[in-house]
Design a protein around this motif. Structure first.
Motif, PDB file in Angstrom:
ATOM      1  N   PRO A 156       0.743  -1.297   0.003  1.00  0.00           N
ATOM      2  CA  PRO A 156      -0.057   0.011   0.015  1.00  0.00           C
ATOM      3  C   PRO A 156       0.722   1.420  -0.084  1.00  0.00           C
ATOM      4  CG  PRO A 156      -0.845  -1.550   1.643  1.00  0.00           C
ATOM      5  CD  PRO A 156       0.846  -2.088   1.119  1.00  0.00           C
ATOM      6  N   GLU A 157       0.177   2.370  -0.565  1.00  0.00           N
ATOM      7  CA  GLU A 157       0.939   3.549  -0.443  1.00  0.00           C
ATOM      8  C   GLU A 157       1.026   4.083   0.993  1.00  0.00           C
ATOM      9  OE1 GLU A 157      -0.401   6.450  -3.135  1.00  0.00           O
ATOM     10  OE2 GLU A 157      -0.268   5.292  -4.742  1.00  0.00           O
ATOM     11  N   PRO A 158       1.898   5.050   1.412  1.00  0.00           N
ATOM     12  CA  PRO A 158       2.018   5.522   2.849  1.00  0.00           C
ATOM     13  C   PRO A 158       0.467   6.284   2.912  1.00  0.00           C
ATOM     14  CG  PRO A 158       3.348   6.867   1.422  1.00  0.00           C
ATOM     15  CD  PRO A 158       2.979   5.475   0.516  1.00  0.00           C
ATOM     16  N   VAL A 159       0.179   6.456   4.364  1.00  0.00           N
ATOM     17  CA  VAL A 159      -0.738   7.260   4.483  1.00  0.00           C
ATOM     18  C   VAL A 159      -0.504   8.860   4.327  1.00  0.00           C
ATOM     19  CG1 VAL A 159      -2.171   8.221   6.550  1.00  0.00           C
ATOM     20  CG2 VAL A 159      -1.603   5.838   6.426  1.00  0.00           C
ATOM     21  N   THR A 160      -1.444   9.396   3.524  1.00  0.00           N
ATOM     22  CA  THR A 160      -1.259  10.927   3.008  1.00  0.00           C
ATOM     23  C   THR A 160      -2.411  11.681   3.697  1.00  0.00           C
ATOM     24  OG1 THR A 160      -0.008  10.088   1.137  1.00  0.00           O
ATOM     25  CG2 THR A 160      -0.669  12.423   1.235  1.00  0.00           C
ATOM     26  N   VAL A 161      -2.255  12.465   4.620  1.00  0.00           N
ATOM     27  CA  VAL A 161      -3.244  13.311   4.983  1.00  0.00           C
ATOM     28  C   VAL A 161      -2.917  14.815   5.168  1.00  0.00           C
ATOM     29  CG1 VAL A 161      -4.429  11.503   6.369  1.00  0.00           C
ATOM     30  CG2 VAL A 161      -2.683  12.757   7.315  1.00  0.00           C
ATOM     31  N   ALA A 162      -3.990  15.561   5.344  1.00  0.00           N
ATOM     32  CA  ALA A 162      -3.615  17.001   5.476  1.00  0.00           C
ATOM     33  C   ALA A 162      -2.836  17.438   6.665  1.00  0.00           C
ATOM     34  CB  ALA A 162      -4.961  17.796   5.308  1.00  0.00           C
ATOM     35  N   PRO A 163      -1.707  18.101   6.539  1.00  0.00           N
ATOM     36  CA  PRO A 163      -1.141  18.524   7.639  1.00  0.00           C
ATOM     37  C   PRO A 163      -1.764  19.088   9.079  1.00  0.00           C
ATOM     38  CG  PRO A 163       0.319  19.351   5.720  1.00  0.00           C
ATOM     39  CD  PRO A 163      -1.259  18.783   5.224  1.00  0.00           C
ATOM     40  N   GLY A 164      -1.848  18.613  10.041  1.00  0.00           N
ATOM     41  CA  GLY A 164      -2.369  19.096  11.120  1.00  0.00           C
ATOM     42  C   GLY A 164      -3.762  18.708  11.455  1.00  0.00           C
ATOM     43  N   VAL A 165      -4.462  17.998  10.391  1.00  0.00           N
ATOM     44  CA  VAL A 165      -5.968  17.332  10.483  1.00  0.00           C
ATOM     45  C   VAL A 165      -5.986  16.024  11.223  1.00  0.00           C
ATOM     46  CG1 VAL A 165      -7.882  16.563   9.385  1.00  0.00           C
ATOM     47  CG2 VAL A 165      -6.462  18.554   8.521  1.00  0.00           C
ATOM     48  N   PRO A 166      -6.362  15.874  12.543  1.00  0.00           N
ATOM     49  CA  PRO A 166      -6.169  14.629  13.177  1.00  0.00           C
ATOM     50  C   PRO A 166      -7.016  13.806  12.682  1.00  0.00           C
ATOM     51  CG  PRO A 166      -7.570  16.315  14.235  1.00  0.00           C
ATOM     52  CD  PRO A 166      -6.984  17.082  13.335  1.00  0.00           C
ATOM     53  N   ARG A 167      -6.888  12.500  12.681  1.00  0.00           N
ATOM     54  CA  ARG A 167      -7.674  11.369  12.457  1.00  0.00           C
ATOM     55  C   ARG A 167      -8.600  11.264  13.406  1.00  0.00           C
ATOM     56  NH1 ARG A 167      -6.477   4.819  12.241  1.00  0.00           N
ATOM     57  NH2 ARG A 167      -8.483   4.295  13.147  1.00  0.00           N
ATOM     58  N   PRO A 168      -9.998  11.272  12.672  1.00  0.00           N
ATOM     59  CA  PRO A 168     -11.245  11.306  13.857  1.00  0.00           C
ATOM     60  C   PRO A 168     -11.626   9.936  14.224  1.00  0.00           C
ATOM     61  CG  PRO A 168     -12.104  11.397  11.462  1.00  0.00           C
ATOM     62  CD  PRO A 168     -10.535  11.583  11.517  1.00  0.00           C
ATOM     63  N   PRO A 169     -12.103   9.913  15.492  1.00  0.00           N
ATOM     64  CA  PRO A 169     -12.460   8.391  15.927  1.00  0.00           C
ATOM     65  C   PRO A 169     -13.244   7.676  14.906  1.00  0.00           C
ATOM     66  CG  PRO A 169     -12.897  10.082  17.691  1.00  0.00           C
ATOM     67  CD  PRO A 169     -12.696  10.857  16.203  1.00  0.00           C
ATOM     68  N   ILE A 170     -12.562   6.519  14.663  1.00  0.00           N
ATOM     69  CA  ILE A 170     -13.385   5.539  13.506  1.00  0.00           C
ATOM     70  C   ILE A 170     -13.667   4.021  14.111  1.00  0.00           C
ATOM     71  CG2 ILE A 170     -13.100   4.434  11.404  1.00  0.00           C
ATOM     72  CD1 ILE A 170     -11.326   6.763  10.657  1.00  0.00           C
ATOM     73  N   VAL A 171     -14.897   3.592  14.113  1.00  0.00           N
ATOM     74  CA  VAL A 171     -15.206   2.394  14.666  1.00  0.00           C
ATOM     75  C   VAL A 171     -14.501   1.472  13.656  1.00  0.00           C
ATOM     76  CG1 VAL A 171     -16.904   0.498  15.338  1.00  0.00           C
ATOM     77  CG2 VAL A 171     -17.248   3.070  15.903  1.00  0.00           C
ATOM     78  N   SER A 172     -13.648   0.375  14.116  1.00  0.00           N
ATOM     79  CA  SER A 172     -12.878  -0.533  12.970  1.00  0.00           C
ATOM     80  C   SER A 172     -13.846  -1.482  12.689  1.00  0.00           C
ATOM     81  CB  SER A 172     -11.706  -0.968  13.913  1.00  0.00           C
ATOM     82  OG  SER A 172     -12.198  -1.931  14.970  1.00  0.00           O
ATOM     83  N   ARG A 173     -13.337  -2.263  11.470  1.00  0.00           N
ATOM     84  CA  ARG A 173     -14.363  -3.397  10.891  1.00  0.00           C
ATOM     85  C   ARG A 173     -14.343  -4.656  12.143  1.00  0.00           C
ATOM     86  NH1 ARG A 173     -14.647  -4.224   5.373  1.00  0.00           N
ATOM     87  NH2 ARG A 173     -14.061  -6.375   5.399  1.00  0.00           N
ATOM     88  N   LYS A 174     -13.267  -4.583  12.772  1.00  0.00           N
ATOM     89  CA  LYS A 174     -13.393  -5.670  13.833  1.00  0.00           C
ATOM     90  C   LYS A 174     -14.334  -5.251  14.942  1.00  0.00           C
ATOM     91  CE  LYS A 174     -10.467  -7.874  17.379  1.00  0.00           C
ATOM     92  NZ  LYS A 174      -8.878  -7.950  17.954  1.00  0.00           N
ATOM     93  N   ALA A 175     -14.428  -3.974  15.378  1.00  0.00           N
ATOM     94  CA  ALA A 175     -15.492  -3.624  16.321  1.00  0.00           C
ATOM     95  C   ALA A 175     -16.896  -3.833  15.962  1.00  0.00           C
ATOM     96  CB  ALA A 175     -15.076  -2.306  16.611  1.00  0.00           C
ATOM     97  N   TRP A 176     -17.252  -3.499  14.669  1.00  0.00           N
ATOM     98  CA  TRP A 176     -18.593  -3.675  14.032  1.00  0.00           C
ATOM     99  C   TRP A 176     -18.769  -5.298  13.480  1.00  0.00           C
ATOM    100  CZ3 TRP A 176     -19.421  -4.704   8.667  1.00  0.00           C
ATOM    101  CH2 TRP A 176     -18.418  -4.203   7.881  1.00  0.00           C
ATOM    102  N   ARG A 177     -17.622  -5.861  13.585  1.00  0.00           N
ATOM    103  CA  ARG A 177     -17.743  -7.395  13.144  1.00  0.00           C
ATOM    104  C   ARG A 177     -17.899  -7.572  11.965  1.00  0.00           C
ATOM    105  NH1 ARG A 177     -21.746 -10.336  17.113  1.00  0.00           N
ATOM    106  NH2 ARG A 177     -22.770  -8.448  17.107  1.00  0.00           N
ATOM    107  N   ALA A 178     -17.423  -6.982  11.160  1.00  0.00           N
ATOM    108  CA  ALA A 178     -17.237  -7.203   9.749  1.00  0.00           C
ATOM    109  C   ALA A 178     -16.723  -8.825   9.266  1.00  0.00           C
ATOM    110  CB  ALA A 178     -16.146  -6.518   8.935  1.00  0.00           C
ATOM    111  N   ASN A 179     -17.622  -9.220   8.550  1.00  0.00           N
ATOM    112  CA  ASN A 179     -17.002 -10.855   8.095  1.00  0.00           C
ATOM    113  C   ASN A 179     -16.182 -10.911   7.321  1.00  0.00           C
ATOM    114  OD1 ASN A 179     -17.082 -13.565   7.494  1.00  0.00           O
ATOM    115  ND2 ASN A 179     -19.300 -13.739   7.379  1.00  0.00           N
ATOM    116  N   GLU A 180     -14.654 -11.133   7.898  1.00  0.00           N
ATOM    117  CA  GLU A 180     -13.516 -10.903   6.857  1.00  0.00           C
ATOM    118  C   GLU A 180     -13.657 -12.138   6.239  1.00  0.00           C
ATOM    119  OE1 GLU A 180     -12.448  -8.331   6.522  1.00  0.00           O
ATOM    120  OE2 GLU A 180     -12.597  -7.395   8.579  1.00  0.00           O
ATOM    121  N   GLY A 181     -14.073 -13.419   6.390  1.00  0.00           N
ATOM    122  CA  GLY A 181     -14.087 -14.674   5.776  1.00  0.00           C
ATOM    123  C   GLY A 181     -14.827 -14.516   4.646  1.00  0.00           C
TER     124      GLY A 181
END
Length: 238
Positions: free
Chosen positions: A30-55
């Motif tokens: 993957p390409e590296p993470v590229t975000v706007a300088p100084g803009v924090p990542r907001p809280p994000i509920v992960s796929r694991k937390a919402w129990r996405a079916n990875e299988g």
């Protein structure tokens, strides 16, 4: 938008059409993470937390260039849902997109509920340029952010939902992008509003209807896009 009807405990929910992904590009890493300088990542509920079916996921993530455009969608669900039910609604969406629509995974990169909770959508890393299946012809170099609900005439956009769309867009747009401006993108197929290979000038923060013949993201949310663009601009200028 999502295009089928499923039965949830609250009853039958209305769904709207999503779109096929563009031709894949799979770099070795993957390409590296590229975000706007100084803009924090907001809280994000992960796929694991919402129990996405990875299988259930059919293939690994596809990566494209840095995010030059954000496409705003709505999912078509009834707006009366309880926010506690959002993870279950996402699991149902994932199953429909994979089993019924034939896609690799859930189509949207992010989903935001009416309480303002942001959910990780498609797998591959929330800060990576993951190619989704959200905007036919323009899935490359963009992300799809879906508002959980329907926003046609007579509805309202919850302030918390709108604020979270702003946070995601401000964080994920590439450095130097003007959220109030436009960007030129090449259409990847003939099924959008533009012919394959045609250069389209689109808003950096656009509604799904700008590139595809659809009502998505609904008239009411679409009318909020100018305010969303201004809010993203202010957040990135802090």
């Amino acid at each position: 938008m999502w295009s089928r009807r499923i039965v949830l405990s609250a009853g039958v929910v209305l769904l709207a059409s999503l779109v096929l992904r563009d031709a894949p590009h799979r770099p070795a890493r993957p390409e590296p993470v590229t975000v706007a300088p100084g803009v924090p990542r907001p809280p994000i509920v992960s796929r694991k937390a919402w129990r996405a079916n990875e299988g259930m996921v059919r293939e690994g993530a596809t990566y494209t260039g840095t995010v030059s455009a954000v496409f705003v969608h709505h999912t078509g669900h009834l707006n009366s849902y309880d926010c506690a039910d959002a993870p279950r609604m996402l699991r149902a969406m994932q199953e429909d997109h994979i089993k019924s629509e034939g896609w690799d995974d859930i189509g949207y990169n992010f989903v935001v509920d009416r309480c303002g909770t942001i959910y990780e959508g498609r797998a591959g890393g929330v800060g990576r340029p993951v190619q989704g299946a959200h905007t036919k012809g323009f899935n490359a170099d963009s992300i799809g952010v879906a508002a959980l609900g329907t926003f046609g005439p007579g509805t309202t956009v919850p302030p918390a939902l709108e604020a979270s769309i702003v946070k995601v867009a401000a964080w994920r747009l590439r450095p130097g992008a003007d959220p109030r401006g436009t960007v030129r993108l090449l259409s990847a197929n003939d099924e959008s509003r533009y012919r394959k290979g045609e250069s389209a000038e689109l808003h950096v923060i656009a509604g799904h209807r700008d590139s595809f013949r659809t009502d998505c993201p609904g008239d009411v949310l679409y009318e909020r896009l100018p305010a969303i663009r201004e809010a993203v601009f202010r957040l990135r200028k802090r």
